[in-house]
Design an enzyme around this catalytic site. Structure first.
Site, short mmCIF file in Angstrom:
data_model
loop_
_atom_site.label_atom_id
_atom_site.label_comp_id
_atom_site.label_asym_id
_atom_site.label_seq_id
_atom_site.Cartn_x
_atom_site.Cartn_y
_atom_site.Cartn_z
N SER A 1 -10.17 -4.75 2.89
CA SER A 1 -9.76 -4.53 1.50
C SER A 1 -10.64 -3.48 0.83
O SER A 1 -11.83 -3.72 0.57
CB SER A 1 -9.82 -5.86 0.73
OG SER A 1 -9.77 -5.62 -0.66
N GLU B 1 -2.97 3.46 2.49
CA GLU B 1 -2.39 4.03 1.26
C GLU B 1 -2.40 5.56 1.33
O GLU B 1 -1.45 6.22 0.89
CB GLU B 1 -3.17 3.55 0.03
CG GLU B 1 -2.55 4.07 -1.27
CD GLU B 1 -3.38 3.74 -2.51
OE1 GLU B 1 -3.98 2.65 -2.55
OE2 GLU B 1 -3.42 4.58 -3.42
N HIS C 1 -7.21 5.27 5.44
CA HIS C 1 -6.67 4.12 4.70
C HIS C 1 -5.15 4.24 4.65
O HIS C 1 -4.62 5.33 4.45
CB HIS C 1 -7.25 4.06 3.29
CG HIS C 1 -6.91 2.78 2.58
ND1 HIS C 1 -5.72 2.59 1.92
CD2 HIS C 1 -7.61 1.62 2.46
CE1 HIS C 1 -5.70 1.36 1.40
NE2 HIS C 1 -6.83 0.75 1.71
N HIS D 1 0.81 -1.23 0.00
CA HIS D 1 0.00 0.00 0.00
C HIS D 1 0.83 1.27 0.00
O HIS D 1 0.29 2.36 -0.17
CB HIS D 1 -0.90 0.02 1.23
CG HIS D 1 -1.56 -1.30 1.48
ND1 HIS D 1 -1.04 -2.25 2.33
CD2 HIS D 1 -2.67 -1.84 0.96
CE1 HIS D 1 -1.81 -3.32 2.32
NE2 HIS D 1 -2.80 -3.11 1.51
#
Ligand code: SF4
Length: 342
Positions: A232, A136, A134, A84
């Site tokens: 996910s 990322e 998140h 990520h």
């Protein structure tokens, strides 16, 4: 619920293609497997290498230790950074502790990091479209936190107080809903006409293709089962795109989570899986529906993928020096059909 012109006589399973592992996930898993072969345990992995509970458990059994912060890793050891992406501060912290880094960041995430750096160097402010919290986004924002503004909703866009003279570039998380993001980008352009939008959305090929396949599936099926873990992002988006078409969709991590009330025969059951979900989970569900309902199976080919990312050269070289065959890697790659979209 979709409307059909036919009357199925039994349960039919339709498998989306493409589904499951993407090139970035394949690469990240290969890196951990190879690093364990080359160096053995202890081998630390910062954050779940990919967002799938089965993959993480399997790699733990093979000897990987998953941690959430650099401080948990002993000085002088070795860490793999997850697919990520990580903020520069994590790289600095690892180096400060003399920890060797093996980078499993997906090249398509790295591309977005590089875009942040380039735009900021050129004097732009970044609007980053993504999900707050998140991992990322933590990595991407970390490239230039003082110049990057995360937006999730139209309200977030309107809350930005940039003047018309502010140079603005827009980037996105790689695993967003293609349709929702398109709407948000239109709104950003309306509010900030000077904004430069991503030439091709930063939403990656795997996310885009799996959503297209899931939509096609939703139009042909009574329900769609989406394999993948709750963590996910791209899996959760698959559930959303199917539901947006009006077809019931259920995310499950394993076959035991199937609820009998979802199913009956005759029925058309679509199956797809997120980019981090192993094909073995899909096959376990197929086997269960075959044995319980006498289901037949067919595939719905939507988009060809032929994307593959090589593992880091340094790791490969060390493996070769130690006589380890790296050609056996990526045998878990779904070598199905691919068109790289950028
Ligand atoms: Fe890379 Fe896309 Fe896979 Fe994420 S989903 S690892 S960005 S290819």
């Amino acid at each position: 619920m979709a409307v059909f012109w036919y009357t199925p006589i039994t349960m039919k399973i339709i498998l989306a293609q493409p589904r499951g592992f993407c090139a970035g996930v394949d690469r990240a898993i290969d890196i951990v497997i190879l690093a364990l072969q080359v160096y053995g345990a202890p081998l630390y992995v910062k954050h779940a290498i990919v967002h799938n509970a089965h993959v993480v458990r399997d790699l733990e059994k093979k000897g990987a230790t998953f941690v959430e912060s650099i401080e948990e890793i002993p000085i002088g050891s070795r860490v793999i950074f997850s697919a990520h992406g990580s903020p520069p501060s994590d790289y600095d912290a690892a180096r400060h502790r003399s920890i060797e880094i093996i980078d499993a960041t997906c090249p398509l995430v790295t591309k977005v990091h590089l875009e942040v750096k380039r735009y900021v160097r050129e004097g732009y402010t970044i609007i980053l479209v993504g999900h707050r919290g998140h991992v990322e986004m933590r990595g991407t924002m970390g490239e230039a936190p003082e110049h990057t503004y995360l937006v999730e909703t139209i309200e977030d866009v309107h809350a930005l107080g940039f003047s018309k003279d502010t140079k603005i570039a827009v980037l996105t998380q790689t695993t967003l809903s293609v349709d929702d993001t398109a709407t948000l980008l239109v709104e950003i352009k309306k509010v900030f006409p000077q904004a430069i939008l991503p030439p091709a959305a930063d939403i990656c090929y795997a996310t885009t293709n799996r959503q297209a396949a899931a939509k096609a599936l939703a139009r042909q099926c009574d329900i769609v089962l989406v394999m993948g873990s709750i963590t996910s992002s791209n899996t959760n988006r698959l559930v959303e795109v199917v539901r947006a078409i009006g077809t019931p969709a259920y995310r499950i991590d394993q076959v035991s989570e199937i609820q009998p009330e979802w199913l009956s025969a005759p029925m058309r059951v679509g199956i797809t899986s997120g980019a981090s979900a192993p094909e073995s989970i899909v096959q376990a569900v197929v086997d269960r529906l075959r044995s319980t309902y006498g289901a037949t199976v067919e595939t719905l080919p939507v988009i060809e993928e032929r994307v593959w990312f090589d593992i880091p050269k340094d790791l490969k070289d060390v493996a070769h020096d130690r006589g380890i065959d790296t050609d056996v890697l990526s045998k878990h790659t779904i070598a199905q059909d691919a068109t790289m979209k950028r």
